[in-house]
Structure formats: structure tokens, C-alpha cells
Write an enzyme that holds these catalytic residues in place. Structure first.
Site, short mmCIF file in Angstrom:
data_model
loop_
_atom_site.label_atom_id
_atom_site.label_comp_id
_atom_site.label_asym_id
_atom_site.label_seq_id
_atom_site.Cartn_x
_atom_site.Cartn_y
_atom_site.Cartn_z
N HIS A 141 -71.21 -23.30 -17.64
CA HIS A 141 -71.23 -22.12 -17.67
C HIS A 141 -73.18 -21.90 -16.94
CE1 HIS A 141 -73.44 -18.08 -18.65
NE2 HIS A 141 -73.05 -18.12 -17.88
N GLU A 153 -74.16 -25.33 -19.65
CA GLU A 153 -74.34 -24.67 -20.25
C GLU A 153 -72.83 -25.41 -20.68
OE1 GLU A 153 -76.39 -20.85 -23.42
OE2 GLU A 153 -74.20 -20.30 -21.76
N ASN A 191 -76.94 -16.13 -23.43
CA ASN A 191 -76.26 -14.68 -23.22
C ASN A 191 -76.65 -13.91 -24.87
OD1 ASN A 191 -76.45 -14.37 -20.88
ND2 ASN A 191 -74.28 -14.74 -20.37
#
Ligand SMILES: NC(=O)c1ccc[n+]([C@@H]2O[C@H](COP(=O)([O-])OP(=O)(O)OC[C@H]3O[C@@H](n4cnc5c(N)ncnc54)[C@H](O)[C@@H]3O)[C@@H](O)[C@H]2O)c1
Length: 409
Positions: A141, A153, A191
Site C-alpha cells: 500500500h 504498508e 487509514n
């Protein structure tokens, strides 16, 4: 994995794919780019080429380096041409069926490649299972803009092999990224743990205690956050921010902590999406000026002695700067909510304390990680404030995870 002989593949050459391709090419990798819209591949190669030229102008790289990097970017017309790749990153449209079908196809085309997905909101395990090559499917990510944001990530799905995770992580590191390991849970680290920065700020405005600019100023002044949550969501797009909240909240079985804000959702319904529509939390004019655009009935902040004491002792340890009682209230309520989300994430095995801190500093530019703040403030004061705030709400959203409460006398 030798850098010279094995190319990597990037599929989907929009915003993220182009950025990932640039990142790998700059580090010396040959990158094969594919998109169902071949024009997007050409555009990506051209725009990445221009970015390399600008780096030469700024004397950040030499002309030779730029030429070498540019020549590493190769458009391919079919997926079959990715057969010799070490790693293939997909950055296509965020749709489960399309992504899993693509991963399945890649499984047979490139039998030894690690298959990485840049998904922000889908389950890596479910993508892996649906693709029949779960051991090779890993989440990688990247953050936008990928060449600049230092964090990646790495997400291990339920059936992802340790070897695939290691290979993906090593490559991202070789491209100059800082890698953190996140479990395959909604929002991964950044997030998820960032949600309360926005949500609790929206709720303070919903409560009528402060205006958007008062909240932004308090968090910048006392928390040293680079940008306040309202200016930031206006830049990100209120619609994008609400969609991420909605997805994380629903996939975590709707905890009250992460419930979407009614006020923010109503902005999206009115198409007040932020800078891109000229109006969001602020009204933005053509000269770059922003004036608060949310009118709420105001309500005077009244604090119990217990809450007031908890805020003061939290702030005393957390910040070097003094502020008004309202600023301290805003700062402590928002920061303690971020810390609480980090505690929940850790208790649910999302990541280690260290990786959560690293992710929040590098993925969102927070001045400190939530566990660094906790270390500075003291867990006792954090819990005192959570308990005091919880007494002011009826949805229990300031409750700490049971593991933390039990560990504290
Ligand atoms: N934009 C961000 O800030 C961001 C950040 C992190 C992760 N992501 C994730 O990255 C992925 C891509 O996002 P984006 O913003 O770059 O999207 P984008 O719309 O800019 O680009 C997507 C590209 O994929 C291509 N495409 C669509 N279906 C395809 C297929 N089946 N095969 C090949 N190409 C296909 C499209 O033509 C387009 O060029 C998504 O999964 C998104 O969730 C985005």
C-alpha cells in the site's frame, strides 16, 4: 532478486501506478507498464519522464540518471509480456471482481512473481483466495504521491507466504521506502488510526463548541499538526474522506468511535467537496483565501471538574505550548481519540506500536506517533481523560480496549 535482470510490472498506470513506476525506475529497476487503456500508459511514461527532467533542473539527479530511469520504463501491450517479472503491482480500479480476476490471470502468466495489490479498502486475503494464488498475493500500500511519500504498508493476507511478504518488503525498501507490516484489517494502519483526527474534529463542530478554524488552529498550535483537519479534508476532498470513513467503519462492524459525521456527510450531499468545488468546510476563493463556511449553532463549553483536571494534566505533559481552555479541550479530545484508536488497533493485532508510530509519522506527517505521545503523557493520564470524556457522551466511544483498561491498576 537481482536488480539488473528481473523487471517489475505495474498494471494500471493512473495516479498511483505512474507514481509506483517512477519510484522503481528511479531506483534502477526496469518497469513494464500495462493498462487496458494504452493511451494511459503513454501518458504515464511521458509524465514520469517530465518529472525526471524537473529533478535534473533542480539538480537532484544528473541528466544521465534521468535518461537511464526514463529508458527503464517500457510500455507493454499484453499481460503475457509480464511473464519474467519478479513482482507485479496492480494499481487498477478499486473493484474486487476486476482485481481478483486480474490476479488470477497473472498467477499463470508469471508463475514465480509476487503479486502485489495497492488496494486501500479491499481484503488482501479475500483477493488472494478469489485469485487461486493466495500464497503469492500481498498488499503493497503506497501513499499518494508515491514517489514522495516515504511509507509503504506491507500487508500479509491469511494465506500469503512469508517468502512473498519478505520479497515484496525487500523490494519496497530497495526503492527507498520505509516499510511497515500491517495485518489485513480495514484501513490497515494509517487509514484507520487517522480517522479520529477528522471525526472527533467534526463532532466538536457538530456540538457547537468551536468553529472549523478554531479547531484547525488549536490542533496546529498545540499538537503541531502540519494542517488542521478541516483544511486537510478540503484538500483531500470531503467525498474521498467520507468514503474512507464509511468503508473502515462498516468493515469493522460499525464501532461508535468511527461512525461517519452527519455534518461532513451532509456537505458531500450538497456537493461541497472542498477545494475542488470551491466550497467545503471553508469557502475557497481564486486567490487561495479560505473562510469558514460552516455555520452551526454555538454552544458554550462547560466542563466538569473531573474533565477539566484530566484535560489540564494531559496537556501539561503533551504540549509545550499553552492555549485557551477551548484550545486545550479541542487538542486533548482529538489527540486522545487518535491514541485510543491506536490502542484498539494494537490490541486487535493490526501492527506493532513501533510500526503504528512510524506509519502515522510518515503516512500522515504527524509530528509524533500515538505511542510516543502516550509515552510522554503517561498511560494513566490518557485513560483518565478517556474515562472523563466517556462520561460526556452516550455512545461509549471513548472506551479504551479491554486489554489496556485491565493492564492499568
Ligand atoms: N489515489 C490514491 O490516493 C490512492 C492511494 C493509495 C492506494 N490507491 C489505490 O490504488 C489503486 C489505483 O488508484 P488510482 O487513484 O491510481 O486510480 P486511477 O483511476 O488514477 O488509475 C487506474 C488505472 O487503472 C486502469 N485500469 C482499470 N481497470 C484495469 C484493468 N482491468 N487492467 C489494467 N488496467 C486497468 C485505468 O485505465 C486507469 O488508468 C486503487 O486500488 C486505489 O484504491 C489509491
Amino acid at each position: 532478486m537481482s536488480q539488473a535482470s528481473n523487471p517489475i510490472g505495474v498494471i494500471g498506470t493512473g495516479t498511483m501506478g505512474a507514481g509506483i513506476a517512477q519510484t522503481a525506475a528511479a531506483a534502477g529497476w526496469k518497469v513494464k507498464l500495462f493498462d487496458t487503456d494504452s493511451e494511459r500508459v503513454n501518458q504515464a511514461i511521458q509524465s514520469v519522464g517530465k518529472r525526471f527532467d524537473r529533478l535534473v533542473e533542480k539538480e537532484r539527479i544528473t541528466e544521465e540518471q534521468a535518461e537511464l530511469s526514463k529508458s527503464s520504463l517500457v510500455a507493454v501491450a499484453s499481460l503475457d509480456e509480464l511473464h519474467d517479472c519478479d513482482l507485479i503491482v496492480e494499481a487498477i480500479v478499486e473493484a474486487f471482481d476486476i482485481k481478483s480476476a486480474l490476479l488470477k490471470q497473472l498467477g499463470s502468466i508469471a508463475p514465480s512473481a509476487v503479486l502485489a495489490t495497492n488496494t486501500s479498502s479491499l481484503s488482501v486475503s479475500e483477493l488472494g483466495s478469489a485469485s487461486d494464488v493466495a500464497d503469492r498475493v500481498v498488499g503493497l500500500h503506497f501513499f499518494n504521491p508515491a514517489p514522495i511519500m516515504p511509507l509503504v504498508e506491507v500487508v500479509k493476507g491469511e494465506h500469503t507466504s512469508e517468502q512473498s511478504v519478505q520479497r515484496a518488503a525487500l523490494l519496497a525498501e530497495a526503492w527507498g521506502k520505509k516499510v511497515v507490516q500491517a495485518s489485513d484489517t480495514p484501513g490497515f494502519i494509517v487509514n484507520r488510526v487517522a480517522r479520529p483526527y477528522y471525526l472527533e474534529s467534526w463532532r466538536i463542530v457538530e456540538d457547537g463548541y468551536a468553529t472549523v478554524n478554531e479547531v484547525d488552529e488549536a490542533l496546529q498550535l498545540l499538537g503541531e499538526f502540519r494542517m488542521g483537519p478541516f483544511m486537510l479534508t478540503d484538500l483531500i476532498g470531503q467525498d474521498i474522506n467520507v468514503a474512507t470513513t464509511q468503508s473502515v467503519w462498516e468493515r469493522l462492524d460499525k464501532p461508535s468511535r468511527l461512525a461517519p459525521s452527519h455534518l461532513q456527510t451532509s456537505l458531500v450531499e450538497k456537493n461541497h467537496l472542498g477545494k475542488k468545488t470551491g466550497r467545503g468546510a471553508y469557502a475557497h476563493d481564486d486567490n487561495g483565501n479560505a473562510t469558514p463556511a460552516i455555520i452551526q449553532d454555538s454552544c458554550e463549553l462547560e466542563l466538569s471538574d473531573v474533565l477539566s483536571n484530566a484535560i489540564n494534566s494531559f496537556c501539561l505533559e503533551a504540549t509545550c505550548t499553552s492555549g485557551t481552555p477551548l484550545a486545550k479541550y479541542i487538542f486533548s479530545r482529538v489527540l486522545v481519540s487518535i491514541i485510543n484508536e491506536a490502542l484498539w488497533a494494537k490490541s486487535e493485532g493490526v501492527a506493532s506500536e513501533q510500526d503504528i508510530d512510524t506509519a502515522m509519522k510518515l503516512g500522515t506527517n504527524y509530528p509524533n506517533g500515538p505511542f510516543e505521545w502516550t509515552e510522554r503523557i503517561g498511560m494513566e493520564k490518557v485513560l483518565e481523560l478517556l474515562v472523563a470524556l466517556n462520561q460526556t457522551v452516550d455512545d461509549g466511544r471513548f472506551e479504551a480496549p479491554p486489554s489496556v483498561s485491565l493492564a492499568t491498576p
